[in-house]
Write an enzyme that holds these catalytic residues in place. Structure first.
Site, PDB file in Angstrom:
ATOM      1  N   LYS A  53       8.576  30.893  12.304  1.00 16.55           N
ATOM      2  CA  LYS A  53       8.616  30.547  13.736  1.00 16.55           C
ATOM      3  C   LYS A  53       8.955  29.063  13.906  1.00 16.55           C
ATOM      4  O   LYS A  53       9.745  28.684  14.775  1.00 16.55           O
ATOM      5  CB  LYS A  53       7.267  30.892  14.395  1.00 16.55           C
ATOM      6  CG  LYS A  53       7.062  32.398  14.557  1.00 16.55           C
ATOM      7  CD  LYS A  53       5.647  32.796  14.965  1.00 16.55           C
ATOM      8  CE  LYS A  53       5.521  34.318  14.974  1.00 16.55           C
ATOM      9  NZ  LYS A  53       4.170  34.825  15.266  1.00 16.55           N
ATOM     10  N   GLN A  97      -1.802  32.792  15.694  1.00 16.97           N
ATOM     11  CA  GLN A  97      -1.320  33.827  14.784  1.00 16.97           C
ATOM     12  C   GLN A  97      -2.444  34.790  14.417  1.00 16.97           C
ATOM     13  O   GLN A  97      -3.552  34.375  14.087  1.00 16.97           O
ATOM     14  CB  GLN A  97      -0.732  33.166  13.517  1.00 16.97           C
ATOM     15  CG  GLN A  97      -0.043  34.124  12.561  1.00 16.97           C
ATOM     16  CD  GLN A  97       1.204  34.781  13.142  1.00 16.97           C
ATOM     17  OE1 GLN A  97       1.898  34.208  13.979  1.00 16.97           O
ATOM     18  NE2 GLN A  97       1.480  36.003  12.724  1.00 16.97           N
ATOM     19  N   ASP A 120       3.027  35.082  23.596  1.00 18.80           N
ATOM     20  CA  ASP A 120       2.863  36.357  22.895  1.00 18.80           C
ATOM     21  C   ASP A 120       2.613  37.499  23.879  1.00 18.80           C
ATOM     22  O   ASP A 120       2.726  38.673  23.518  1.00 18.80           O
ATOM     23  CB  ASP A 120       1.655  36.288  21.940  1.00 18.80           C
ATOM     24  CG  ASP A 120       2.064  36.047  20.494  1.00 18.80           C
ATOM     25  OD1 ASP A 120       3.181  36.438  20.128  1.00 18.80           O
ATOM     26  OD2 ASP A 120       1.250  35.474  19.747  1.00 18.80           O
TER      27      ASP A 120
HETATM   28  N1  GUN Z   1       0.543  39.013  13.969  1.00 15.98           N
HETATM   29  C1  GUN Z   1       1.418  40.039  13.848  1.00 15.98           C
HETATM   30  N2  GUN Z   1       2.299  40.053  14.849  1.00 15.98           N
HETATM   31  C2  GUN Z   1       1.991  39.001  15.640  1.00 15.98           C
HETATM   32  C3  GUN Z   1       2.550  38.484  16.842  1.00 15.98           C
HETATM   33  O1  GUN Z   1       3.528  38.995  17.412  1.00 15.98           O
HETATM   34  N3  GUN Z   1       1.954  37.359  17.331  1.00 15.98           N
HETATM   35  C4  GUN Z   1       0.855  36.793  16.756  1.00 15.98           C
HETATM   36  N4  GUN Z   1       0.316  35.721  17.330  1.00 15.98           N
HETATM   37  N5  GUN Z   1       0.313  37.255  15.652  1.00 15.98           N
HETATM   38  C5  GUN Z   1       0.881  38.349  15.091  1.00 15.98           C
END
Ligand code: GUN
Length: 297
Positions: A53, A97, A120
């Site tokens: 990211k 995350q 998100d």
């Molecule tokens: N863990 C797995 N997929 C995601 C996501 O799309 N966002 C976040 N913050 N954590 C994740």
């Protein structure tokens, strides 16, 4: 025949457009979009997602601030970090995350992120808006899947979509989004889960089959209708005889299902890159909306 839905290629095209938008913003003398991510602990997959990211932000010209916290971070310490970012006008988007260490309540943490910065789309307010057909921010993975369908001009209107898995991150929001009235929605959606009876028969009825259950190679050719579109959201790390000692496994037995599907996402290089593209699109959306509201920070 190459019937792959190549998220990596679609992402490159979409990220080029995002980059151009960022150049326009900067050209006006404004700050570029700024994403902050918080990572707690040492989970290998989470670390690599956050690194990806960060790299993607850099490539499209976003600013990024990554906060890496130790495994034993308390819930209150994490909330303090979130509050600071919520109050920082120079940051547009914030993600924490997942998964978090087991002593931290994920749902409570998501509720502490400002809904206006929740790129998100996991906050109850954003999930509620989505459920009412009035989303401001779409959760990154479902949104990425929509962008992938759009890139390949694959309409799901009037089609029967079967979604396997009812997670808050993928299955549930995706099933809602695909049924709503918009250009890449209007599908008839069946949401299947661990208690579904006759799962194989439901899958066989799917024009579009989405697998988001985290069970490597679960979907086999006998479960798929000839000519179906197959979207594989699975990314489980399994042991492999290579330098790293692991590889990514999807929820679909790709080798056999690709022979029956009219289009199919590979793992890796399918949905994975689209998730990050969804996140970048959301962050840009928040930045533009704040600029329209006269936020010059
Ligand atoms: N863990 C797995 N997929 C995601 C996501 O799309 N966002 C976040 N913050 N954590 C994740």
């Amino acid at each position: 025949m190459d019937n792959r839905l190549r998220g990596k290629i679609a992402s490159e095209a979409i990220r080029q457009r995002i980059k151009k938008d960022v150049e326009l913003i900067v050209g006006h003398g404004d700050r570029p979009p700024h994403l902050s991510a918080i990572l707690v602990g040492n989970d290998g997959a989470s670390k690599s997602y956050v690194n990806a990211k960060e790299k993607a932000c850099e490539e499209v010209g976003f600013l990024s601030t990554i906060i890496r916290l130790p495994e034993n971070t308390s819930q209150n310490e994490l909330i303090e970090h979130i509050t600071k970012i919520n109050e920082n006008d120079k940051i547009d988007g914030l993600i924490v995350q997942l998964p978090l260490p087991s002593h931290i309540d994920e749902n409570m943490i998501n509720s502490k992120i400002s809904p206006n910065k929740d790129v998100d789309g996991f906050h109850d307010v954003n999930m509620g808006r989505l459920a009412k057909g009035n989303a401001f921010i779409n959760p990154a993975t479902p949104y990425g899947i929509l962008l992938l369908l759009e890139h390949y001009n694959l309409s799901v209107e009037g089609k029967h979509v079967v979604v396997l898995g009812r997670s808050n991150i993928v299955g549930r929001p995706l099933s809602i989004l695909l049924s709503e009235n918009h250009a890449f929605g209007n599908a008839t959606v069946t949401l299947c889960h661990s208690r579904t009876k006759n799962l194989k028969e439901w899958c066989q009825k799917a024009d579009v089959l989405v697998a988001a259950i985290g069970k490597p190679y679960f979907v086999t050719a006998d479960m798929v209708k000839e000519g179906a579109v197959v979207i594989d959201v699975g990314t489980t790390r399994i042991e492999a005889d290579n330098e790293r000692g692991w590889k990514l496994a999807g929820d679909v037995n790709y080798t056999e299902v690709k022979e029956k599907a009219s289009a199919i996402t590979p793992v890796p290089g399918g949905v994975g890159p689209m998730t990050i593209t969804g996140l970048l699109s959301n962050t840009l959306l928040v930045r533009k909306s704040r600029l329209e509201q006269g936020n010059s920070a």
